[in-house]
Design an enzyme around this catalytic site. Sequence first.
Site, PDB file in Angstrom:
ATOM      1  CD  GLU A 131      -2.908   1.209   2.314  1.00  0.00           C
ATOM      2  OE1 GLU A 131      -2.804   0.358   3.226  1.00  0.00           O
ATOM      3  OE2 GLU A 131      -3.756   2.093   2.299  1.00  0.00           O
ATOM      4  N   GLY A 271       3.545   2.463  10.817  1.00  0.00           N
ATOM      5  CA  GLY A 271       3.270   1.652  11.998  1.00  0.00           C
ATOM      6  C   GLY A 271       3.087   0.177  11.673  1.00  0.00           C
ATOM      7  CB  ALA A 272       1.114  -2.120  11.602  1.00  0.00           C
ATOM      8  CG  MET A 273       0.364  -3.218   4.939  1.00  0.00           C
ATOM      9  SD  MET A 273      -0.659  -1.780   4.471  1.00  0.00           S
ATOM     10  CE  MET A 273      -1.893  -2.578   3.473  1.00  0.00           C
ATOM     11  CG  HIS A 307      -5.804   0.828  12.796  1.00  0.00           C
ATOM     12  ND1 HIS A 307      -6.596   1.953  12.748  1.00  0.00           N
ATOM     13  CD2 HIS A 307      -5.288   0.682  11.544  1.00  0.00           C
ATOM     14  CE1 HIS A 307      -6.550   2.472  11.529  1.00  0.00           C
ATOM     15  NE2 HIS A 307      -5.762   1.715  10.777  1.00  0.00           N
ATOM     16  CD  GLU A 308      -2.518  -1.805  10.789  1.00  0.00           C
ATOM     17  OE1 GLU A 308      -3.056  -2.024   9.697  1.00  0.00           O
ATOM     18  OE2 GLU A 308      -2.120  -0.668  11.147  1.00  0.00           O
TER      19      GLU A 308
HETATM   20  N1  B3K Z   1      -2.924   1.048   5.692  1.00  0.00           N
HETATM   21  C1  B3K Z   1      -1.633   1.189   6.287  1.00  0.00           C
HETATM   22  C2  B3K Z   1      -0.921   2.439   5.869  1.00  0.00           C
HETATM   23  C3  B3K Z   1      -0.291   2.378   4.541  1.00  0.00           C
HETATM   24  C4  B3K Z   1       0.547   3.597   4.293  1.00  0.00           C
HETATM   25  C5  B3K Z   1       1.105   3.622   2.932  1.00  0.00           C
HETATM   26  N2  B3K Z   1       1.991   4.763   2.731  1.00  0.00           N
HETATM   27  C6  B3K Z   1      -1.681   1.091   7.765  1.00  0.00           C
HETATM   28  C7  B3K Z   1      -2.983   1.437   8.381  1.00  0.00           C
HETATM   29  O1  B3K Z   1      -3.491   2.521   8.273  1.00  0.00           O
HETATM   30  O2  B3K Z   1      -3.567   0.577   8.974  1.00  0.00           O
HETATM   31 ZN    ZN Z   2      -5.461   1.820   8.815  1.00  0.00          ZN
END
Ligand code: B3K
Ligand code: ZN
Length: 898
Positions: A131, A271-273, A307-308
């Site tokens: 992403e 932070g995380a994905m 969140h993730e």
């Molecule tokens: N969706 C990812 C963030 C991606 C950032 C890309 N530059 C983490 C999050 O918001 O959960």
């Molecule tokens: Zn998110």
Amino acid sequence: MDRAAAEALPQPVRLQDYAPPAHLIDTVDLTVELGDDWTRVTAVLSGRRNPAAGSGPAPIVLDGQDQQLLSVTLDGRRLSEADYRLEAERLVLPAVDGEFVAVIEGRIRPQDNTALEGLYRSGDLYCTQCEAEGFRRITYYPDRPDVMAVFTVRIEAEKERFPVLLANGNCVETGDLPFDRHFAVWHDPFRKPAYLFAMVAGNLGWREDSFTTRSGREVALRIYVDPGNEDRTGHAMESLKRSMRWDEEVYGFEYDLDIFMIVAVSAFNMGAMENKGLNIFNDKFILADPASATDGDFQRIEGIVAHEYFHNWTGNRITCRDWFQLSLKEGLTVFRDQEFSADMHDRGVKRVADARLLRTVQFPEDAGPTAHPVRPETYIEINNFYTVTVYEKGSEVVRMIHTLLGPENYRKGIDLYVERHDGQAVTCDDFVAAMEDASGVDLTRFRLWYSQAGTPTVKARWQHDPASRRLELTLSQSVPSTPGQASKLPMPIPVRTALIGRNGEPVPLRLDGEAGAGDTERVLLLEQASETVTFADVPPGTVPSLLRGFSAPVKLDASWSEADLAFLAGADSDPFGRWEALQSLSTRALLAMVSALREGRAAGFDPRVVAAFRTSLADDRLEPAFLAELLSLPGESLLGQALDTWHVDEVHAARREARRTLGEALFDLWTGLYDRLSAAEPAGGEVDLSTAAMGRRALANAALGYLVASGREAGIARAVAQARPDGTMTRVMGALVALNDLERGERDQALAAFHDRWQHDPLVLDKWFALKAGSSRRGTLDEVRALFDHPGFSLRNPNRVRALIGGFTAGNPVRFHEADGSGYAFLADQVLALDPINPQVAARMTQPLVRWRKFDRGRAQAMTDALRRIVAQPTLSKDVYEIASKALSSAPDSPQSG
Ligand code: B3K
Ligand code: ZN
């Protein structure tokens, strides 16, 4: 600038140009052969013409970047170079109507990928971050979220060095290969956009657990980390299980695969994905034990794991049609994680923390040159739009929908949203429409919250006539102009309201003309530019409590007197309202000190505020965590925002003097409180991580801060004792933060001892870097420069960069904004050094220069000089270019003019 040069500049992408993809992809079969020189990637794409995008043959357009194309086969025929068009960032295949199978072979070098987007190496680990647009660095593909396909991935690697091979979904096959290699095949049955693709290969240890869903399915849970770190994953695992349970209970969302995996990596841009079934995390947000992580770290880990995980439904199963819709998944998921944390801990404390973040970071963004709506309309680099506006203001927008609909209708709206759109890529408007249709509440005007940028100001004025017992309240709003949006319409603003009687009890609310006594709290919906309501039967001495729970992301300008605020600070039944009252009172007093300092007058901290602090300190009904929030003064940047010009030195001096005064005047109270709380803290052994225990430690650290600020030896001695590096991290850090600005040997010794104890633990070393960089002592910038040579520092690791460089530029206003411009020049140097390595992080680091208009002429000039030096770099990434050029856009002599 001439036309040719203007055309060479990065061009914006616009929401209004959205068109559905000409082709859809149904399945992707990916083979990734990891090798020390090259990694070979073969993609078999089965697709078809998209009926929603016209008919007749159309060229197949694939995105691609930073890779070598080896071969292309279309429907069994190997194409020659004349058959396709290879552009800088696209591969255009011949026109196809109906179905097709394309086989694309290419090769990449993950070991050289310092941008940390696509497939890259972090230490000895291969991992991915796709992403927003990273997948195109792995293979040529229609890399846009409205193309959703079923992925099967085969990974091949040397077995001994990379024993663990992971990708999304379920593992369906493993086996050995010649030359000491092995493979694994993973299949993800859920259609997904390429941005949710993930794979990992490396030597990892793991913690295993399981979760039984409410329908009785058993899900395997695994958290993978570098070998040796398995013990530090317990909290993340418990957080995951709590999140899974909460999502079932509150949203009815059940997990859908047989396994859920998290991998912690040390080099990560954010932070995380939330990759489907395979979340990849910055290790900072997984690894924790009480010796090395603070209570704040524990809470952040819990929030981010949640969140993730929550994205599995809000983001993955229902995703975004295009990147302008980012808040569809991010705003909603932040709202969900905020509510989760509120349920797990203390709702009032969480609300205060969220409001503070919004005001400290999002309000300035909304007031500056990079302001954009929650649903932006244009971008140059989408990675620049993972902003506090899209995330945190986006969450406030969902929260307001929740407020306007009420919890039951909100939940019906969610159910309808899922019923309509599960498996689809949709828009913010689809979300609002589901909320509207399920509840019958008309949200037509509410949609302005998605399209209008800028923080509204709500003005509240009232008149209370004791004779008629009527209180007339007038609310009016204004929305400032922002780049590209000169004039605004009034927006619907929910203002949660109560009237607090002299005895501290909320008065039953009855609008003039209504029968019977009503509730003690109401949501007034301000829809017009100005509206007036009249309350009846309001006893004398009543004070309005407005915007309770921070019911809308607005600035409130209310005509409270100092006495009203002091009263609310001690009596408001709404925790946010109470906190806010003391914050406002303190802000007024601090700003008065700033004015006095500017005029060369003596500047003392208002004794009435000291008295309000004393009252709060004596209120033993308050939860310690809340009291800790209540007793913290607004930060320097909030004070800076409250001024037309942020007078950096005077703000710093005023806040410091206020803290000294509070420390000195209430010294005995702080001492008593601190000693009592510290005595309750066990010296060793198990650390209590309950909400209550964390709250007690937060309050003890707040008290310690004031004890040190008083300047008295007895206060400093307590901090020196608490800083001993054998303590738990919350206490050690609390002490180091308290000591950090002192020009004393004890401070240096405490930091040195901390360094010696932790120098081999990168995550703890980051805390030390941030302390060093955050000290307001003169000479800090030289120390920061010297630390670039520290063996633990590297420009290639975003956590180190954020700790050391960000710790200075974002965490140390008074030294960063040194009048001689040295801080700005330093930042420009770092941005230019970082940009060729990692443009995404470089663009983030540029942020502190963006709001130069807030500062005096000399500083503003030095900041724009720094920005111009950045923009002048001919090979600048579009990430940094977008931020820096927007920052300069209406500056005199700006590169955009002429
Ligand atoms: N969706 C990812 C963030 C991606 C950032 C890309 N530059 C983490 C999050 O918001 O959960
Ligand atoms: Zn998110």
